[in-house]
Design an enzyme around this catalytic site. Structure first.
Site, PDB file in Angstrom:
ATOM      1  N   CYS A 160     -47.475  51.765  67.333  1.00 52.49           N
ATOM      2  CA  CYS A 160     -46.209  51.170  66.893  1.00 52.49           C
ATOM      3  C   CYS A 160     -45.184  51.092  68.010  1.00 52.49           C
ATOM      4  O   CYS A 160     -44.328  50.197  68.005  1.00 52.49           O
ATOM      5  CB  CYS A 160     -45.666  51.903  65.671  1.00 52.49           C
ATOM      6  SG  CYS A 160     -44.978  53.545  65.986  1.00 52.49           S
ATOM      7  N   ASP A 161     -45.220  52.004  68.980  1.00 57.89           N
ATOM      8  CA  ASP A 161     -44.294  51.973  70.109  1.00 57.89           C
ATOM      9  C   ASP A 161     -44.315  50.619  70.821  1.00 57.89           C
ATOM     10  O   ASP A 161     -43.311  50.180  71.382  1.00 57.89           O
ATOM     11  CB  ASP A 161     -44.634  53.038  71.145  1.00 57.89           C
ATOM     12  CG  ASP A 161     -45.024  54.378  70.584  1.00 57.89           C
ATOM     13  OD1 ASP A 161     -45.516  54.440  69.449  1.00 57.89           O
ATOM     14  OD2 ASP A 161     -44.882  55.376  71.309  1.00 57.89           O
ATOM     15  N   ALA A 162     -45.496  49.981  70.803  1.00 57.77           N
ATOM     16  CA  ALA A 162     -45.656  48.708  71.504  1.00 57.77           C
ATOM     17  C   ALA A 162     -44.686  47.655  71.002  1.00 57.77           C
ATOM     18  O   ALA A 162     -44.340  46.718  71.736  1.00 57.77           O
ATOM     19  CB  ALA A 162     -47.091  48.208  71.347  1.00 57.77           C
ATOM     20  N   LEU A 163     -44.204  47.801  69.764  1.00 59.29           N
ATOM     21  CA  LEU A 163     -43.317  46.795  69.195  1.00 59.29           C
ATOM     22  C   LEU A 163     -41.912  46.842  69.805  1.00 59.29           C
ATOM     23  O   LEU A 163     -41.108  45.939  69.589  1.00 59.29           O
ATOM     24  CB  LEU A 163     -43.247  46.947  67.678  1.00 59.29           C
ATOM     25  CG  LEU A 163     -44.585  46.751  66.954  1.00 59.29           C
ATOM     26  CD1 LEU A 163     -44.395  46.835  65.444  1.00 59.29           C
ATOM     27  CD2 LEU A 163     -45.254  45.436  67.341  1.00 59.29           C
ATOM     28  N   PHE A 164     -41.623  47.889  70.568  1.00 61.27           N
ATOM     29  CA  PHE A 164     -40.403  47.939  71.374  1.00 61.27           C
ATOM     30  C   PHE A 164     -40.661  47.412  72.779  1.00 61.27           C
ATOM     31  O   PHE A 164     -39.775  46.824  73.400  1.00 61.27           O
ATOM     32  CB  PHE A 164     -39.879  49.372  71.469  1.00 61.27           C
ATOM     33  CG  PHE A 164     -38.616  49.530  72.270  1.00 61.27           C
ATOM     34  CD1 PHE A 164     -37.379  49.529  71.650  1.00 61.27           C
ATOM     35  CD2 PHE A 164     -38.648  49.697  73.655  1.00 61.27           C
ATOM     36  CE1 PHE A 164     -36.201  49.682  72.385  1.00 61.27           C
ATOM     37  CE2 PHE A 164     -37.496  49.847  74.398  1.00 61.27           C
ATOM     38  CZ  PHE A 164     -36.259  49.840  73.765  1.00 61.27           C
TER      39      PHE A 164
END
Length: 375
Positions: A160-164
């Site tokens: 989910c970090d990738a969405l930042f």
């Protein structure tokens, strides 16, 4: 109040930023003090650089995104000087893993400089273009689904970090270069991550597939029986979502999806916000590490304040956002360092008064940049 009582109060404030919040939560926000706190955070962080992998890694990407947002609000040239300095010494490069979203996060700051500085050709955006074209269009084993990565995933943005890290860059690049194809590609890969990691029941994101709970996965729950949802992981998503919406065209065909997701995350964060203002590292099991944490809370505060400032969130929620900012401010040391930041990780873990990371400073600056706009 006598000197002894003042001394005792100072000790309490240093002991725990959540305790500091209990003292300050009813205070009005002094915007001059917010600006001063942000500059102190910048000065301390610039004097104490930290490199997890390289100067162009994701930690610096997140930090300099915060610096860019601080400059966008305040126009203080100290922020722009820091932005230009790091870009120049980085030679405007991304990091090396062309199919890893983390390694283009630094380009948000490069794009911001190029869009803001009147001197053309100061920023070299060719390394960013090279990365994005490879990232989106070059053949890769994860996209083909023929092999699984270390987390058992076959999608490009499997955490989910990738969405930042990548989507705000792609969105801003599409806007700056007037090439909507990059925005369409961003949406395609965003939806893959959303479909795998978003829990519609809890309206939160699992960090990766290891935390996607199924009926037989009894070991994937917290001690209180709740699912495991990491504050900073959801902060990456929530903060990134505000960045995306900030630059996404109002008439973009998929914008309603992002606005709906924003409102769902905002409602959840407001619902579970602890009384002292700061979210715990485990969102649904706050007793695991019962103290506030700055990086996740900073991103949540930024996103909530952004929503109020841009009409996606009702002004009745201003007190909750003020409470969060006052608590964040209580975590800053006198010298400017921002403490109570969970270390690099992928799941809920504790923090301390003295734990800090550059991305925590970035989250602090992002939060302050929107707090300054609140009426």
């Amino acid at each position: 109040m006598n000197k002894t009582i003042l001394t005792l109060l100072a000790v309490v404030l240093l002991f725990n930023c959540s305790t500091a919040q209990k003292v300050a939560e009813t205070q009005a926000i002094d915007k001059a003090q917010v600006k001063a706190s942000m500059i102190k955070a910048l000065e301390w962080q610039e004097a104490h650089p930290i490199i997890a992998i390289a100067p162009t890694d994701w930690t610096n990407g997140a930090y300099y995104t915060g610096v860019a947002r601080a400059h966008k609000t305040t126009k203080d040239m100290m922020y722009m000087a820091a932005l230009k300095n790091q870009g120049y010494w980085n030679k405007w490069q991304t990091f090396s893993r062309l199919h890893h979203a983390d390694d283009v996060a630094i380009s948000y700051s490069y794009l911001y400089i190029d869009m803001t500085d009147s001197r053309r050709n100061f920023v070299d955006l060719e390394p960013t273009k090279k990365f994005l074209d490879a990232h989106l269009y070059e053949d890769d084993i994860w996209k083909r689904g023929t092999r699984k990565n270390e987390m058992g995933q076959t999608i490009l943005w499997w955490w989910c970090d990738a969405l930042f890290m990548a989507p705000p860059v792609l969105n801003l690049y599409a806007k700056h270069t007037k090439q909507p194809k990059y925005l369409d590609e961003m949406h395609k890969f965003y939806m893959q991550t959303y479909n795998q990691l978003y829990d519609e029941e809890e309206q939160l994101f699992a960090r990766d597939m290891r935390y996607v709970w199924k009926g037989s996965d009894k070991d994937k729950k917290e001690a209180n029986g709740k699912k495991i949802f990491w504050s900073r992981g959801n902060g990456w998503v929530f903060g990134g979502l505000a960045l995306i919406l900030d630059d996404m065209p109002q008439d973009y065909k998929h914008r309603p999806f992002y606005e709906k997701l924003y409102k769902e995350l905002a409602a959840k964060m407001l619902e579970i916000q602890p009384e002292d203002g700061l979210w715990r590292t485990s969102l649904l099991c706050p007793e695991s590490y019962n103290h506030g944490e700055v990086s996740g809370s900073g991103f949540h505060t930024f996103a909530l304040a952004w929503g109020i400032n841009n009409g996606l969130l009702a002004k009745k929620h201003i007190p909750a956002v003020k409470k969060a900012w006052n608590a964040l401010a209580g975590c800053q040391h006198e010298d400017g360092r921002v403490g109570w930041v969970q270390n690099i990780g992928a799941s809920p873990e504790p923090a301390s008064k003295d734990s800090w990371q550059n991305f925590g400073t970035g989250a602090f600056l992002m939060a302050g940049s929107e707090i300054l706009k609140l009426n």
